[in-house]
Design an enzyme around this catalytic site. Sequence first.
Site, PDB file in Angstrom:
ATOM      1  N   SER A 124     -14.713  25.307  63.573  1.00  0.00           N
ATOM      2  CA  SER A 124     -14.920  24.307  62.521  1.00  0.00           C
ATOM      3  C   SER A 124     -14.035  23.093  62.775  1.00  0.00           C
ATOM      4  CB  SER A 124     -14.538  24.945  61.179  1.00  0.00           C
ATOM      5  OG  SER A 124     -14.412  23.964  60.181  1.00  0.00           O
ATOM      6  N   TYR A 149      -8.709  30.322  55.412  1.00  0.00           N
ATOM      7  CA  TYR A 149      -9.982  30.209  56.137  1.00  0.00           C
ATOM      8  C   TYR A 149      -9.791  29.369  57.401  1.00  0.00           C
ATOM      9  CZ  TYR A 149     -14.388  28.209  57.612  1.00  0.00           C
ATOM     10  OH  TYR A 149     -15.434  27.773  58.395  1.00  0.00           O
ATOM     11  N   LYS A 153      -9.892  30.257  61.742  1.00  0.00           N
ATOM     12  CA  LYS A 153     -10.647  29.581  62.817  1.00  0.00           C
ATOM     13  C   LYS A 153      -9.689  29.131  63.930  1.00  0.00           C
ATOM     14  CE  LYS A 153     -14.680  30.015  61.018  1.00  0.00           C
ATOM     15  NZ  LYS A 153     -15.651  30.925  61.597  1.00  0.00           N
TER      16      LYS A 153
HETATM   17  P1  NAD Z   1     -22.991  32.438  55.951  1.00  0.00           P
HETATM   18  O1  NAD Z   1     -22.053  33.106  54.999  1.00  0.00           O
HETATM   19  O2  NAD Z   1     -24.303  31.981  55.428  1.00  0.00           O
HETATM   20  O3  NAD Z   1     -23.257  33.398  57.196  1.00  0.00           O
HETATM   21  C1  NAD Z   1     -22.305  34.317  57.662  1.00  0.00           C
HETATM   22  C2  NAD Z   1     -23.013  35.664  57.804  1.00  0.00           C
HETATM   23  O4  NAD Z   1     -22.098  36.630  58.311  1.00  0.00           O
HETATM   24  C3  NAD Z   1     -23.536  36.204  56.468  1.00  0.00           C
HETATM   25  O5  NAD Z   1     -24.884  36.584  56.622  1.00  0.00           O
HETATM   26  C4  NAD Z   1     -22.634  37.400  56.188  1.00  0.00           C
HETATM   27  O6  NAD Z   1     -23.298  38.410  55.442  1.00  0.00           O
HETATM   28  C5  NAD Z   1     -22.253  37.839  57.581  1.00  0.00           C
HETATM   29  N1  NAD Z   1     -20.981  38.563  57.685  1.00  0.00           N
HETATM   30  C6  NAD Z   1     -19.777  38.207  57.163  1.00  0.00           C
HETATM   31  N2  NAD Z   1     -18.848  39.117  57.496  1.00  0.00           N
HETATM   32  C7  NAD Z   1     -19.466  40.066  58.251  1.00  0.00           C
HETATM   33  C8  NAD Z   1     -19.032  41.259  58.888  1.00  0.00           C
HETATM   34  N3  NAD Z   1     -17.760  41.660  58.820  1.00  0.00           N
HETATM   35  N4  NAD Z   1     -19.931  41.982  59.580  1.00  0.00           N
HETATM   36  C9  NAD Z   1     -21.235  41.591  59.666  1.00  0.00           C
HETATM   37  N5  NAD Z   1     -21.712  40.471  59.071  1.00  0.00           N
HETATM   38  C10 NAD Z   1     -20.824  39.717  58.378  1.00  0.00           C
HETATM   39  O7  NAD Z   1     -22.201  31.230  56.622  1.00  0.00           O
HETATM   40  P2  NAD Z   1     -22.725  30.052  57.557  1.00  0.00           P
HETATM   41  O8  NAD Z   1     -22.608  28.799  56.791  1.00  0.00           O
HETATM   42  O9  NAD Z   1     -24.000  30.425  58.176  1.00  0.00           O
HETATM   43  O10 NAD Z   1     -21.565  30.043  58.638  1.00  0.00           O
HETATM   44  C11 NAD Z   1     -21.658  30.773  59.844  1.00  0.00           C
HETATM   45  C12 NAD Z   1     -20.339  30.642  60.597  1.00  0.00           C
HETATM   46  O11 NAD Z   1     -20.064  29.263  60.812  1.00  0.00           O
HETATM   47  C13 NAD Z   1     -19.141  31.198  59.836  1.00  0.00           C
HETATM   48  O12 NAD Z   1     -18.269  31.808  60.768  1.00  0.00           O
HETATM   49  C14 NAD Z   1     -18.500  29.963  59.244  1.00  0.00           C
HETATM   50  O13 NAD Z   1     -17.118  30.119  59.023  1.00  0.00           O
HETATM   51  C15 NAD Z   1     -18.767  28.938  60.332  1.00  0.00           C
HETATM   52  N6  NAD Z   1     -18.764  27.551  59.832  1.00  0.00           N
HETATM   53  C16 NAD Z   1     -19.579  27.216  58.786  1.00  0.00           C
HETATM   54  C17 NAD Z   1     -19.559  25.913  58.292  1.00  0.00           C
HETATM   55  C18 NAD Z   1     -20.441  25.521  57.128  1.00  0.00           C
HETATM   56  O14 NAD Z   1     -20.221  24.455  56.553  1.00  0.00           O
HETATM   57  N7  NAD Z   1     -21.439  26.293  56.729  1.00  0.00           N
HETATM   58  C19 NAD Z   1     -18.720  24.967  58.873  1.00  0.00           C
HETATM   59  C20 NAD Z   1     -17.921  25.339  59.948  1.00  0.00           C
HETATM   60  C21 NAD Z   1     -17.951  26.644  60.427  1.00  0.00           C
HETATM   61  C1  UD1 Z   2     -15.252  22.176  53.421  1.00  0.00           C
HETATM   62  C2  UD1 Z   2     -13.996  22.881  53.823  1.00  0.00           C
HETATM   63  C3  UD1 Z   2     -13.984  23.081  55.323  1.00  0.00           C
HETATM   64  C4  UD1 Z   2     -15.227  23.833  55.748  1.00  0.00           C
HETATM   65  C5  UD1 Z   2     -16.451  23.074  55.254  1.00  0.00           C
HETATM   66  C6  UD1 Z   2     -17.716  23.798  55.555  1.00  0.00           C
HETATM   67  C7  UD1 Z   2     -12.350  22.199  52.127  1.00  0.00           C
HETATM   68  C8  UD1 Z   2     -11.093  21.453  51.858  1.00  0.00           C
HETATM   69  N1  UD1 Z   2     -12.840  22.123  53.387  1.00  0.00           N
HETATM   70  O1  UD1 Z   2     -15.282  20.904  54.061  1.00  0.00           O
HETATM   71  O2  UD1 Z   2     -12.844  23.818  55.706  1.00  0.00           O
HETATM   72  O3  UD1 Z   2     -15.271  23.986  57.159  1.00  0.00           O
HETATM   73  O4  UD1 Z   2     -16.368  22.897  53.841  1.00  0.00           O
HETATM   74  O5  UD1 Z   2     -17.827  24.952  54.785  1.00  0.00           O
HETATM   75  O6  UD1 Z   2     -12.893  22.860  51.255  1.00  0.00           O
HETATM   76  N2  UD1 Z   2     -17.324  16.930  47.130  1.00  0.00           N
HETATM   77  C9  UD1 Z   2     -17.448  16.420  45.851  1.00  0.00           C
HETATM   78  N3  UD1 Z   2     -17.932  17.242  44.872  1.00  0.00           N
HETATM   79  C10 UD1 Z   2     -18.302  18.532  45.112  1.00  0.00           C
HETATM   80  C11 UD1 Z   2     -18.181  19.046  46.426  1.00  0.00           C
HETATM   81  C12 UD1 Z   2     -17.677  18.210  47.406  1.00  0.00           C
HETATM   82  O7  UD1 Z   2     -17.126  15.270  45.592  1.00  0.00           O
HETATM   83  O8  UD1 Z   2     -18.715  19.238  44.171  1.00  0.00           O
HETATM   84  C13 UD1 Z   2     -16.838  16.031  48.203  1.00  0.00           C
HETATM   85  C14 UD1 Z   2     -15.555  16.511  48.870  1.00  0.00           C
HETATM   86  O9  UD1 Z   2     -14.426  16.003  48.185  1.00  0.00           O
HETATM   87  C15 UD1 Z   2     -15.728  15.930  50.280  1.00  0.00           C
HETATM   88  C16 UD1 Z   2     -17.235  15.978  50.510  1.00  0.00           C
HETATM   89  O10 UD1 Z   2     -17.815  16.027  49.211  1.00  0.00           O
HETATM   90  O11 UD1 Z   2     -15.310  14.602  50.326  1.00  0.00           O
HETATM   91  C17 UD1 Z   2     -17.702  17.183  51.308  1.00  0.00           C
HETATM   92  O12 UD1 Z   2     -17.179  18.364  50.715  1.00  0.00           O
HETATM   93  P1  UD1 Z   2     -17.604  19.835  51.196  1.00  0.00           P
HETATM   94  O13 UD1 Z   2     -19.079  19.930  51.283  1.00  0.00           O
HETATM   95  O14 UD1 Z   2     -16.896  20.828  50.325  1.00  0.00           O
HETATM   96  O15 UD1 Z   2     -17.062  19.912  52.692  1.00  0.00           O
HETATM   97  P2  UD1 Z   2     -15.593  19.631  53.261  1.00  0.00           P
HETATM   98  O16 UD1 Z   2     -14.594  19.521  52.186  1.00  0.00           O
HETATM   99  O17 UD1 Z   2     -15.689  18.520  54.241  1.00  0.00           O
END
Ligand code: NAD
Ligand code: UD1
Length: 336
Positions: A124, A149, A153
């Site tokens: 991330s 969290y 990472k």
């Molecule tokens: P998500 O929660 O939708 O998907 C994660 C999946 O992993 C889920 O289906 C969950 O049931 C499964 N899971 C969790 N723990 C497990 C375990 N111990 N064994 C087997 N399955 C397990 O999340 P996502 O948004 O699809 O994110 C996927 C990956 O990307 C995650 O590692 C997350 O941290 C990373 N990531 C997500 C974002 C984002 O904004 N969505 C941003 C940066 C990184």
């Molecule tokens: C967040 C996480 C980041 C994670 C990412 C994806 C934090 C501090 N960071 O990023 O670690 O990898 O999600 O899961 O939580 N916002 C509003 N109102 C809301 C929600 C968000 O104003 O109800 C604003 C936030 O202040 C930010 C932007 O929208 O400026 C994006 O927020 P968000 O979607 O939560 O993502 P990040 O904070 O960038």
Amino acid sequence: MSILVTGGAGYIGSHTCIELLNAGYEIVVVDNFYNSKRESLNRIAELSGKEFTFYECDIRDAEGMDKIFKKEKIDAVIHFAGLKAVGESCQKPIEYYDNNIGGTLTLCDVMRNNGCKKIVFSSSATVYGSNNVSPLKETMQTGGTTNPYGTTKYMIEIILSDIYKSDNEWSICLLRYFNPIGAHKSGRIGEDPNGIPNNLMPFITQVAIGKRECLSVFGNDYDTPDGTGVRDYIHVVDLALGHVKALGRALSGNTLDVYNLGTGTGYSVLDVVNAFEKASGVKVNYKIVDRRPGDIATCYSDPTKAFEELGWKAERGIEEMCEDSWRWQSQNPNGY
Ligand code: NAD
Ligand code: UD1
């Protein structure tokens, strides 16, 4: 060529499964449904028109995972499984370290014991901490994460790098995602958060559909063009396609690589609200409230390296991200 996708039922995993199947890979999905629904798997099959193997298993279950590796011939792993809620990680650090770090260690141990040493990992932009100035480049210093969290990472990046240093038969690709939003064009799969969404786009779509009254905009006094936070939103299908490219690289050599997956463009919270209103034709009620602790003003990527080395770049703009998020939400008001 068989690819194990951990967390494949989740938001990014399900979109990636479709693109892997479209690209002709065979996939084996492992998920424990901690944060996803079985229905997403049915929809992956429906949208791709292909079958795949699924195991309900926790990646921390070494015996269960070993059986899967023994039964299936796995060539490489794309590792999405993990817990991802920043606020929850501050309340439950033990669970986050156990699941994310413990899970990754068990997975890598089972992989090594079965001679599979190729992995693409979901990292991330959070690993850049708060001291670097955007656009963020892969060469910048990482660390200084401010919540468990983010620290998982950061630590997993170090663990995987150490594994590579100890045995360069491994092929490891660390993908640093910026802010994934959007959904598959069909409106059949998308993000299905439990409870009150933490992230911006699912909150906006739930206000638009009438499930929540008002979006709280966290601060309008940042040093940004309109005072609200700026982020690099990326369409989840572009992100999924980035994984197909990264997998190709991991399969073809024995390297340790790290790539930003972002668009390189920053949008403010109000830019996103405006783009969403335009794409959906629905007004989004919002109010300005205090800053959210831990937020930074601006975060966006320099995605040049992924373009130069993987031939990947994000193609879908903010309008399409908003249209597709809205199609998913409006066709599935209660998620799966
Ligand atoms: P998500 O929660 O939708 O998907 C994660 C999946 O992993 C889920 O289906 C969950 O049931 C499964 N899971 C969790 N723990 C497990 C375990 N111990 N064994 C087997 N399955 C397990 O999340 P996502 O948004 O699809 O994110 C996927 C990956 O990307 C995650 O590692 C997350 O941290 C990373 N990531 C997500 C974002 C984002 O904004 N969505 C941003 C940066 C990184
Ligand atoms: C967040 C996480 C980041 C994670 C990412 C994806 C934090 C501090 N960071 O990023 O670690 O990898 O999600 O899961 O939580 N916002 C509003 N109102 C809301 C929600 C968000 O104003 O109800 C604003 C936030 O202040 C930010 C932007 O929208 O400026 C994006 O927020 P968000 O979607 O939560 O993502 P990040 O904070 O960038």
